[in-house]
Write an enzyme that holds these catalytic residues in place. Structure first.
Site, PDB file in Angstrom:
ATOM      1  N   SER A 108       0.849  -1.184   0.000  1.00 48.61           N
ATOM      2  CA  SER A 108       0.000   0.000   0.000  1.00 48.61           C
ATOM      3  C   SER A 108       0.886   1.237   0.000  1.00 48.61           C
ATOM      4  O   SER A 108       2.005   1.198   0.517  1.00 48.61           O
ATOM      5  CB  SER A 108      -0.851  -0.015   1.271  1.00 48.61           C
ATOM      6  OG  SER A 108      -1.345   1.272   1.545  1.00 48.61           O
ATOM      7  N   SER A 109       0.354   2.343  -0.535  1.00 52.37           N
ATOM      8  CA  SER A 109       1.166   3.568  -0.546  1.00 52.37           C
ATOM      9  C   SER A 109       1.304   4.175   0.858  1.00 52.37           C
ATOM     10  O   SER A 109       2.109   5.079   1.055  1.00 52.37           O
ATOM     11  CB  SER A 109       0.578   4.589  -1.515  1.00 52.37           C
ATOM     12  OG  SER A 109      -0.736   4.934  -1.146  1.00 52.37           O
ATOM     13  N   CYS A 110       0.553   3.661   1.855  1.00 49.09           N
ATOM     14  CA  CYS A 110       0.672   4.215   3.213  1.00 49.09           C
ATOM     15  C   CYS A 110       1.927   3.724   3.924  1.00 49.09           C
ATOM     16  O   CYS A 110       2.190   4.123   5.049  1.00 49.09           O
ATOM     17  CB  CYS A 110      -0.569   3.926   4.040  1.00 49.09           C
ATOM     18  SG  CYS A 110      -0.716   2.207   4.478  1.00 49.09           S
ATOM     19  N   TYR A 137      -1.536  -0.650  10.297  1.00 47.97           N
ATOM     20  CA  TYR A 137      -1.704  -1.303   8.988  1.00 47.97           C
ATOM     21  C   TYR A 137      -0.406  -1.196   8.177  1.00 47.97           C
ATOM     22  O   TYR A 137       0.058  -2.168   7.579  1.00 47.97           O
ATOM     23  CB  TYR A 137      -2.854  -0.625   8.241  1.00 47.97           C
ATOM     24  CG  TYR A 137      -3.079  -1.089   6.836  1.00 47.97           C
ATOM     25  CD1 TYR A 137      -3.716  -2.288   6.577  1.00 47.97           C
ATOM     26  CD2 TYR A 137      -2.660  -0.315   5.752  1.00 47.97           C
ATOM     27  CE1 TYR A 137      -3.929  -2.710   5.269  1.00 47.97           C
ATOM     28  CE2 TYR A 137      -2.876  -0.730   4.453  1.00 47.97           C
ATOM     29  CZ  TYR A 137      -3.503  -1.924   4.208  1.00 47.97           C
ATOM     30  OH  TYR A 137      -3.721  -2.341   2.923  1.00 47.97           O
ATOM     31  N   LYS A 141       2.116  -4.119   6.608  1.00 45.45           N
ATOM     32  CA  LYS A 141       2.489  -4.212   5.190  1.00 45.45           C
ATOM     33  C   LYS A 141       4.011  -4.147   5.017  1.00 45.45           C
ATOM     34  O   LYS A 141       4.578  -4.845   4.167  1.00 45.45           O
ATOM     35  CB  LYS A 141       1.813  -3.095   4.387  1.00 45.45           C
ATOM     36  CG  LYS A 141       0.312  -3.312   4.189  1.00 45.45           C
ATOM     37  CD  LYS A 141       0.052  -4.498   3.273  1.00 45.45           C
ATOM     38  CE  LYS A 141      -1.420  -4.701   2.978  1.00 45.45           C
ATOM     39  NZ  LYS A 141      -1.666  -5.953   2.220  1.00 45.45           N
ATOM     40  N   HIS A 180     -13.164   3.747   2.128  1.00 46.28           N
ATOM     41  CA  HIS A 180     -12.254   4.824   1.748  1.00 46.28           C
ATOM     42  C   HIS A 180     -13.077   5.993   1.193  1.00 46.28           C
ATOM     43  O   HIS A 180     -14.280   5.884   0.978  1.00 46.28           O
ATOM     44  CB  HIS A 180     -11.248   4.321   0.705  1.00 46.28           C
ATOM     45  CG  HIS A 180     -10.182   3.475   1.308  1.00 46.28           C
ATOM     46  ND1 HIS A 180     -10.202   2.095   1.251  1.00 46.28           N
ATOM     47  CD2 HIS A 180      -9.075   3.801   2.008  1.00 46.28           C
ATOM     48  CE1 HIS A 180      -9.142   1.621   1.882  1.00 46.28           C
ATOM     49  NE2 HIS A 180      -8.435   2.633   2.357  1.00 46.28           N
TER      50      HIS A 180
END
Ligand code: GDP
Length: 310
Positions: A108-110, A137, A141, A180
């Site tokens: 994920s980009s987070c 989260y 990841k 989201h």
């Protein structure tokens, strides 16, 4: 991948897994394996090992994850870290032990630091503190990325990790407490239009910027990278363009045909100020997205309305 290879798509009931299955079917793959949550609990290590021993897939798309928007992530971090660590640890280890030829892990980009320079290059991973609204989260990841990399280094396991930007499309979650922003705005604005409400409330200040990729583009890129990419470094998947939440709300209102006012609830968090991926690595391999944002929102809105609006 040969068309007859056994391909396991973990998480096929989700937004991403569902799109990957559709994509593989369209390309003529004939041996796609899926399991529902009721058939196989991915947090149950013994069950996951037994499944891999019985099924022996050649390729694995690891799209199973507990995911959610800013509210769900910030209020239920324990569930997000526990479930994601269990799912990915069980699947990566079982895939290695059962002799899987290649595994693709979706991050994920987070995972990138909150204050990293924009656009986010792959090399910014682990260079700074995370955004607190989804750090549990993100840490899960990051552990998955490190596990794939470590199994590659120590055991020669052929795993790759890809980092999608914010995704949307048919099959998305439209529950306002866990979704989201994009599906939330489609639902809120549609319901306001139907009810003739004069205004719609959008969380935060409207100034954070986000990049949105249609999930069919993501599935296309994932299938492409399963063949075209073989490296321990992560690779971003996005469009390379972003919009502010305010601009997104205006675009959704335009697609839906809503003329009321957009008001901002600043008691809700903004989250990270900007999350735009640098996609030069992926473009360098010859891949680019096909679905424009307006067109993608219109198709998703059509799907949402066709589902019945609950
Ligand atoms: P994020 O990208 O991890 O921050 O996750 P989200 O997609 O949940 O939120 C993105 C941005 O949209 C944040 O700044 C939210 O505050 C904002 N936002 C505005 N209205 C909503 C809404 O109704 N639901 C959600 N989930 N986010 C919203």
């Amino acid at each position: 991948m040969d068309k007859s290879n056994c391909i396991y798509v973990a998480g096929h009931r989700g937004l991403v897994g569902g799109a990957i299955v559709r994509r593989l079917e369209r390309e003529g793959f004939t041996n796609i394996v899926t399991r529902t949550h009721a058939e196989l609990d991915l947090t149950d290590q013994a069950a996951v090992y037994a499944f891999f021993e019985d099924t022996r897939p050649a390729y694995v798309f690891l799209a199973a994850a507990k995911v959610g928007g800013i509210l769900a992530n910030s209020t239920r971090p324990a569930e997000f870290i526990r479930e994601n660590l269990l799912i990915q640890t069980n699947l990566i280890d079982a895939a290695y032990h059962s002799g899987v030829s290649k595994l693709l892990f979706l991050g994920s980009s987070c995972i990138y630091p909150k204050m990293a320079p924009q656009p986010l290059k792959e090399e910014y991973l682990l260079t700074g503190a995370l955004e607190p609204t989804n750090d549990a989260y993100a840490v899960a990841k990051i552990a998955g990325i490190m596990m794939v990399k470590s199994y590659r280094r120590q055991y020669g396991f052929d795993g790759i990790s890809v980092m999608p930007t914010n995704l949307y499309g048919p099959g998305d979650n439209f529950d306002l407490t866990s979704s989201h922003v994009l599906p939330a705005l489609i639902r809120k604005i549609h319901e306001a239009k139907v009810a003739g409400e004069p205004s719609v409330t959008v969380w935060g200040t409207g100034t954070p910027r986000r990049e949105f990729l249609h999930v069919d583009d993501l599935a296309d890129a994932a299938v492409f990278l399963m063949s075209a990419y073989d490296d321990e470094e992560i690779i971003n998947i996005g469009t390379g363009e972003d919009v502010s939440i305010g601009e997104l709300a205006a675009l959704v209102a335009d697609v839906v045909g809503y003329e009321g006012e957009i008001v901002y609830d600043t008691s809700k968090p903004d989250g990270t100020p900007r999350k735009l991926l640098d996609v030069s690595k992926l473009r360098g391999l010859g891949w680019s997205p096909k679905v424009g944002l307006r067109e993608g929102i219109a198709a998703t809105y059509e799907w949402y309305v066709a589902q019945g609006t609950r």
